[in-house]
Design a protein around this motif. Structure first.
Motif, short mmCIF file in Angstrom:
data_model
loop_
_atom_site.label_atom_id
_atom_site.label_comp_id
_atom_site.label_asym_id
_atom_site.label_seq_id
_atom_site.Cartn_x
_atom_site.Cartn_y
_atom_site.Cartn_z
N ALA A 2 -24.49 -15.40 -3.11
CA ALA A 2 -24.04 -15.60 -4.49
C ALA A 2 -22.82 -14.74 -4.76
O ALA A 2 -22.52 -13.80 -4.02
N GLY A 3 -22.14 -15.07 -5.85
CA GLY A 3 -20.95 -14.31 -6.20
C GLY A 3 -21.26 -13.10 -7.04
O GLY A 3 -20.60 -12.85 -8.06
N VAL A 4 -22.27 -12.34 -6.62
CA VAL A 4 -22.65 -11.11 -7.32
C VAL A 4 -22.72 -9.98 -6.29
O VAL A 4 -22.93 -10.23 -5.10
N PRO A 5 -22.56 -8.73 -6.72
CA PRO A 5 -22.57 -7.61 -5.77
C PRO A 5 -23.98 -7.23 -5.31
O PRO A 5 -24.54 -6.21 -5.71
N LEU A 6 -24.55 -8.07 -4.46
CA LEU A 6 -25.88 -7.78 -3.92
C LEU A 6 -25.85 -6.51 -3.08
O LEU A 6 -24.88 -6.23 -2.37
N LYS A 7 -26.93 -5.75 -3.14
CA LYS A 7 -27.05 -4.51 -2.37
C LYS A 7 -28.30 -4.55 -1.50
O LYS A 7 -29.35 -5.03 -1.93
N ILE A 8 -28.16 -4.05 -0.28
CA ILE A 8 -29.32 -3.89 0.61
C ILE A 8 -29.98 -2.57 0.25
O ILE A 8 -29.42 -1.50 0.49
N HIS A 13 -31.00 -6.93 -3.31
CA HIS A 13 -31.33 -7.04 -4.73
C HIS A 13 -30.08 -6.85 -5.60
O HIS A 13 -29.19 -6.06 -5.29
N TYR A 14 -30.04 -7.59 -6.69
CA TYR A 14 -29.06 -7.35 -7.75
C TYR A 14 -29.70 -7.74 -9.08
O TYR A 14 -30.39 -8.75 -9.18
N GLU A 15 -29.47 -6.92 -10.09
CA GLU A 15 -30.04 -7.19 -11.41
C GLU A 15 -29.09 -6.70 -12.49
O GLU A 15 -28.51 -5.61 -12.37
N ASP A 16 -28.92 -7.51 -13.55
CA ASP A 16 -28.18 -7.08 -14.73
C ASP A 16 -28.84 -7.70 -15.96
O ASP A 16 -29.96 -8.21 -15.88
N TYR A 17 -28.15 -7.68 -17.08
CA TYR A 17 -28.74 -8.15 -18.33
C TYR A 17 -29.12 -9.63 -18.29
O TYR A 17 -29.99 -10.09 -19.03
N SER A 18 -28.48 -10.41 -17.42
CA SER A 18 -28.71 -11.86 -17.40
C SER A 18 -29.87 -12.26 -16.50
O SER A 18 -30.36 -13.39 -16.56
N GLN A 51 -32.45 -5.98 14.79
CA GLN A 51 -31.05 -6.34 14.58
C GLN A 51 -30.87 -7.77 14.10
O GLN A 51 -29.94 -8.05 13.29
N TYR A 52 -31.72 -8.70 14.51
CA TYR A 52 -31.55 -10.08 14.07
C TYR A 52 -31.91 -10.24 12.58
O TYR A 52 -31.22 -10.96 11.85
N LEU A 53 -32.99 -9.60 12.16
CA LEU A 53 -33.37 -9.69 10.76
C LEU A 53 -32.41 -8.91 9.87
O LEU A 53 -32.14 -9.29 8.73
N LYS A 54 -31.85 -7.82 10.38
CA LYS A 54 -30.83 -7.08 9.62
C LYS A 54 -29.57 -7.93 9.44
O LYS A 54 -28.92 -7.90 8.40
N PHE A 55 -29.22 -8.70 10.48
CA PHE A 55 -28.06 -9.58 10.38
C PHE A 55 -28.33 -10.70 9.37
O PHE A 55 -27.46 -11.03 8.55
N TYR A 56 -29.53 -11.27 9.41
CA TYR A 56 -29.91 -12.30 8.43
C TYR A 56 -29.82 -11.72 7.02
O TYR A 56 -29.32 -12.37 6.09
N GLN A 57 -30.29 -10.50 6.86
CA GLN A 57 -30.26 -9.82 5.56
C GLN A 57 -28.83 -9.59 5.09
O GLN A 57 -28.50 -9.82 3.92
N SER A 58 -27.97 -9.15 6.00
CA SER A 58 -26.58 -8.86 5.62
C SER A 58 -25.83 -10.14 5.25
O SER A 58 -24.96 -10.13 4.37
N GLN A 59 -26.18 -11.26 5.91
CA GLN A 59 -25.55 -12.54 5.57
C GLN A 59 -25.94 -12.98 4.16
O GLN A 59 -25.11 -13.48 3.40
N PHE A 60 -27.21 -12.80 3.81
CA PHE A 60 -27.65 -13.15 2.46
C PHE A 60 -26.90 -12.31 1.43
O PHE A 60 -26.46 -12.82 0.39
N ALA A 61 -26.76 -11.02 1.71
CA ALA A 61 -26.07 -10.12 0.78
C ALA A 61 -24.61 -10.51 0.61
O ALA A 61 -24.02 -10.33 -0.47
N GLU A 62 -24.00 -11.06 1.67
CA GLU A 62 -22.57 -11.38 1.63
C GLU A 62 -22.28 -12.77 1.08
O GLU A 62 -21.29 -12.96 0.36
N TYR A 63 -23.14 -13.75 1.40
CA TYR A 63 -22.79 -15.14 1.11
C TYR A 63 -23.67 -15.84 0.07
O TYR A 63 -23.34 -16.93 -0.37
#
Length: 215
Positions: A33-39, A76-81, A19-31
């Motif tokens: 960068a301003g891109v739609p990161l997905k777990i 992870h998030y990936e696009d043309y840039s 649960q602690y590492l999942k919370f760390y992961q979810s924080q990274f996904a949310e905060y």
């Protein structure tokens, strides 16, 4: 004298709380960068290995227990840039004691209750990377370590298959008695966006299938 030794090796699979590492992961996904990161991976069940060397006295089996398990997560998030990702791989290697008590020792299919208690040495490999071809690109790679006191309990079934060889199927639940925080060799701790320290939590079900040899 009614006693003999047993050695077994097996594979296991199961679930991990983390649960602690999942919370760390979810924080990274949310905060992060301003891109739609997905777990895309969140510490799923993976095959592990275990073994034990025991002395058998009547219906009791007491011995040394070893294990190794691993799991991981990805954001992870990936696009043309370019792309932005976070990878985590958590591993534990443990050594402890194991006690099993056979319920029906005269049966071909022997049911038993089992309990383990041991110390797990944990490792976490953490990678965060941004690649866009711009000066803001970065790559961070760190390794953290910690230790955990882990216990488990369950019920298994064992049967003889050939001469001194046997097969055992053993479901059990593993839980943490104590977890120490993840720390780098330089002394720095793994902290989340609020400054709280993190540690791996291996709580969950295990199902093992092993082959044993009596001597």
């Amino acid at each position: 004298m009614g006693q003999k030794f047993s050695f077994s090796l097996g594979i296991n699979g199961g679930t991990y709380s983390m649960q602690y590492l999942k919370f760390y992961q979810s924080q990274f996904a949310e905060y992060a960068a301003g891109v739609p990161l997905k777990i895309t991976d969140s510490f799923p069940a993976r095959l592990g290995a275990e073994g034990n060397l025991s002395i058998n006295i009547k219906r009791f089996q007491v011995g040394v227990f070893i294990w190794r398990n691993s799991t991981g997560g990805r954001v992870h998030y990936e696009d043309y840039s370019g792309y932005l990702l976070q990878d985590m791989v958590a591993t534990t290697t443990g050594l402890g004691i194991r006690l099993a008590v056979t319920i029906n020792p005269k049966s071909k299919y022997k049911f038993y209750v089992v309990s383990t208690l041991g110390n797990g040495w944990n490792s976490l490999a953490l990678k965060e990377e941004l690649k866009t071809g711009n000066p803001s690109d970065y790559l961070k790679q760190n390794t953290y370590s910690s230790s955990s006191i882990l216990s488990s309990g369950g019920i298994g079934i064992r049967t003889s298959v050939y001469s001194k060889f046997s097969l055992a199927l053993e479901p059990r639940y593993e839980f943490s008695v104590k977890n120490n925080d993840l720390q780098q060799s330089s002394g720095g701790f793994l902290t989340d966006f609020y400054g709280y320290r993190s540690h791996p939590n291996w709580d969950g079900m295990r199902i093992s299938l092993s082959i044993g040899y009596d001597f």
